[in-house]
Write a protein that holds these residues in place. Structure first.
Motif, mmCIF file in Angstrom:
data_model
loop_
_atom_site.group_PDB
_atom_site.id
_atom_site.type_symbol
_atom_site.label_atom_id
_atom_site.label_comp_id
_atom_site.label_asym_id
_atom_site.label_seq_id
_atom_site.Cartn_x
_atom_site.Cartn_y
_atom_site.Cartn_z
ATOM 1 N N PHE A 87 0.992 -1.025 -0.164
ATOM 2 C CA PHE A 87 0.231 -0.213 -0.148
ATOM 3 C C PHE A 87 0.588 1.542 -0.347
ATOM 4 O O PHE A 87 2.115 1.242 0.848
ATOM 5 C CB PHE A 87 -0.546 0.332 1.138
ATOM 6 C CG PHE A 87 -1.609 1.058 1.087
ATOM 7 C CD1 PHE A 87 -3.349 0.551 0.958
ATOM 8 C CD2 PHE A 87 -1.916 2.144 0.839
ATOM 9 C CE1 PHE A 87 -4.034 1.625 1.150
ATOM 10 C CE2 PHE A 87 -2.840 3.447 1.479
ATOM 11 C CZ PHE A 87 -3.818 3.200 1.503
ATOM 12 N N ARG A 128 6.791 -20.095 -4.510
ATOM 13 C CA ARG A 128 6.250 -19.490 -3.081
ATOM 14 C C ARG A 128 4.668 -20.661 -3.376
ATOM 15 O O ARG A 128 4.849 -21.165 -1.919
ATOM 16 C CB ARG A 128 6.157 -18.324 -3.038
ATOM 17 C CG ARG A 128 4.955 -17.802 -1.715
ATOM 18 C CD ARG A 128 5.638 -16.293 -1.871
ATOM 19 N NE ARG A 128 4.412 -15.549 -2.555
ATOM 20 C CZ ARG A 128 4.270 -14.345 -2.401
ATOM 21 N NH1 ARG A 128 5.349 -13.389 -2.423
ATOM 22 N NH2 ARG A 128 2.849 -13.734 -2.779
ATOM 23 N N ASP A 136 -4.265 -17.751 -4.670
ATOM 24 C CA ASP A 136 -3.464 -16.726 -6.058
ATOM 25 C C ASP A 136 -1.971 -17.042 -6.731
ATOM 26 O O ASP A 136 -1.236 -16.534 -7.159
ATOM 27 C CB ASP A 136 -3.839 -15.546 -5.495
ATOM 28 C CG ASP A 136 -2.557 -14.745 -4.497
ATOM 29 O OD1 ASP A 136 -2.573 -15.343 -3.529
ATOM 30 O OD2 ASP A 136 -2.638 -13.458 -4.079
HETATM 31 N N1 LIG Z 1 -3.952 -1.542 -1.597
HETATM 32 C C1 LIG Z 1 -4.313 -2.480 -1.826
HETATM 33 N N2 LIG Z 1 -5.006 -1.822 -3.227
HETATM 34 C C2 LIG Z 1 -5.441 -3.645 -3.831
HETATM 35 N N3 LIG Z 1 -5.893 -4.249 -3.341
HETATM 36 C C3 LIG Z 1 -4.260 -4.813 -3.056
HETATM 37 C C4 LIG Z 1 -3.782 -4.357 -2.246
HETATM 38 N N4 LIG Z 1 -3.031 -4.888 -1.263
HETATM 39 C C5 LIG Z 1 -2.936 -5.867 -1.505
HETATM 40 N N5 LIG Z 1 -4.101 -5.558 -2.638
HETATM 41 C C6 LIG Z 1 -4.945 -7.072 -2.785
HETATM 42 O O1 LIG Z 1 -4.431 -8.481 -2.078
HETATM 43 C C7 LIG Z 1 -4.095 -9.417 -3.086
HETATM 44 C C8 LIG Z 1 -2.240 -10.417 -2.015
HETATM 45 O O2 LIG Z 1 -1.758 -8.971 -1.585
HETATM 46 P P1 LIG Z 1 -0.389 -9.375 -1.315
HETATM 47 O O3 LIG Z 1 0.472 -10.624 -1.307
HETATM 48 O O4 LIG Z 1 0.118 -7.874 -1.253
HETATM 49 O O5 LIG Z 1 -0.019 -9.498 -3.436
HETATM 50 P P2 LIG Z 1 1.793 -9.598 -4.217
HETATM 51 O O6 LIG Z 1 2.364 -10.662 -3.360
HETATM 52 O O7 LIG Z 1 1.093 -9.677 -4.971
HETATM 53 O O8 LIG Z 1 2.288 -8.176 -3.859
HETATM 54 C C9 LIG Z 1 -3.634 -8.156 -4.243
HETATM 55 O O9 LIG Z 1 -3.124 -9.630 -4.796
HETATM 56 C C10 LIG Z 1 -4.541 -7.777 -4.417
HETATM 57 O O10 LIG Z 1 -5.741 -8.134 -4.774
#
Ligand SMILES: Nc1ncnc2c1ncn2[C@@H]1O[C@H](COP(=O)(O)OP(=O)(O)O)[C@@H](O)[C@H]1O
Length: 190
Positions: A87, A128, A136
């Motif tokens: 974020f 992972r 995901d």
């Molecule tokens: N700041 C954000 N705004 C919108 N969606 C978010 C945000 N942070 C996380 N998400 C949602 O949660 C999921 C997993 O987050 P995270 O573990 O940080 O992702 P990644 O491993 O893709 O970096 C993201 O793919 C998204 O759908």
């Protein structure tokens, strides 16, 4: 008060580095991904709302994410600083973060990015996914969609923070401790 945004594509190592940096600099770690996963696991209203988007590899809508982030910040009034991980991910989120921190007399001190090549990261996420249980991370199409979301919605934040003179980047490839060292060199000078 020092507030650091840890920035990078999915799989760049933000969560891994955050674990070290929060101890080293005594910061409150706020990972929106972790908070969403916690809510998903516990079947909360927030989790149910976020699930539809996460299941498609899409970003959760800004309004929901911003509200959640603000609640998390409010829970830690005594902190020496925050380490934001995942974020902001959109310009609207960055604007909201600036405005929100300003109401407390705070600001983003710096944004530090972990840089890595997409193909290396896709392979990392698939690895992972074999052990993390994260749905995901187990589907290449979903992973690719997260990169598309990153390129369209998150990458513009690089220019956003450069414009504020707050953007720093390090090479995210290497031993975990080497990457921590690179990040520390920047944070120590802030
Ligand atoms: N700041 C954000 N705004 C919108 N969606 C978010 C945000 N942070 C996380 N998400 C949602 O949660 C999921 C997993 O987050 P995270 O573990 O940080 O992702 P990644 O491993 O893709 O970096 C993201 O793919 C998204 O759908």
């Amino acid at each position: 008060m020092i507030n650091i945004v840890l920035f990078g594509k999915p799989g760049a190592g933000k969560g891994t580095q955050a674990e070290f940096l929060k101890e080293k600099y005594n910061l409150t770690h706020v990972s929106t991904g972790d908070i969403f996963r916690y809510n998903l696991k516990n079947g909360t209203e927030l989790g149910k709302e976020a699930q539809v988007y996460i299941d498609k590899g899409e970003l959760v809508p800004d309004a929901l994410t911003i509200k959640m982030l603000q609640d998390e910040v409010e829970k830690n009034p005594e902190t020496k600083g925050f380490l934001f991980d995942g974020f902001p991910r959109t310009v609207a989120q960055a604007d909201a973060l600036d405005a929100f921190l300003k109401t407390k007399g705070w600001e983003v001190t710096a944004t530090v990015a972990l840089e890595a090549d997409d193909e290396v990261l896709v392979q990392r996420l698939l690895e992972r996914g074999k052990t993390s249980g994260r749905a995901d991370d187990q589907d290449e199409a979903l992973i690719r969609n997260r990169y598309q979301e990153y390129n369209e919605k998150t990458a513009p934040l690089i220019e956003y923070y450069k414009g504020q003179g707050k953007f720093y980047a390090v090479n995210g490839i290497g031993e975990i401790s080497e990457v921590t060292e690179r990040l520390s060199l920047i944070i120590d000078k802030l």
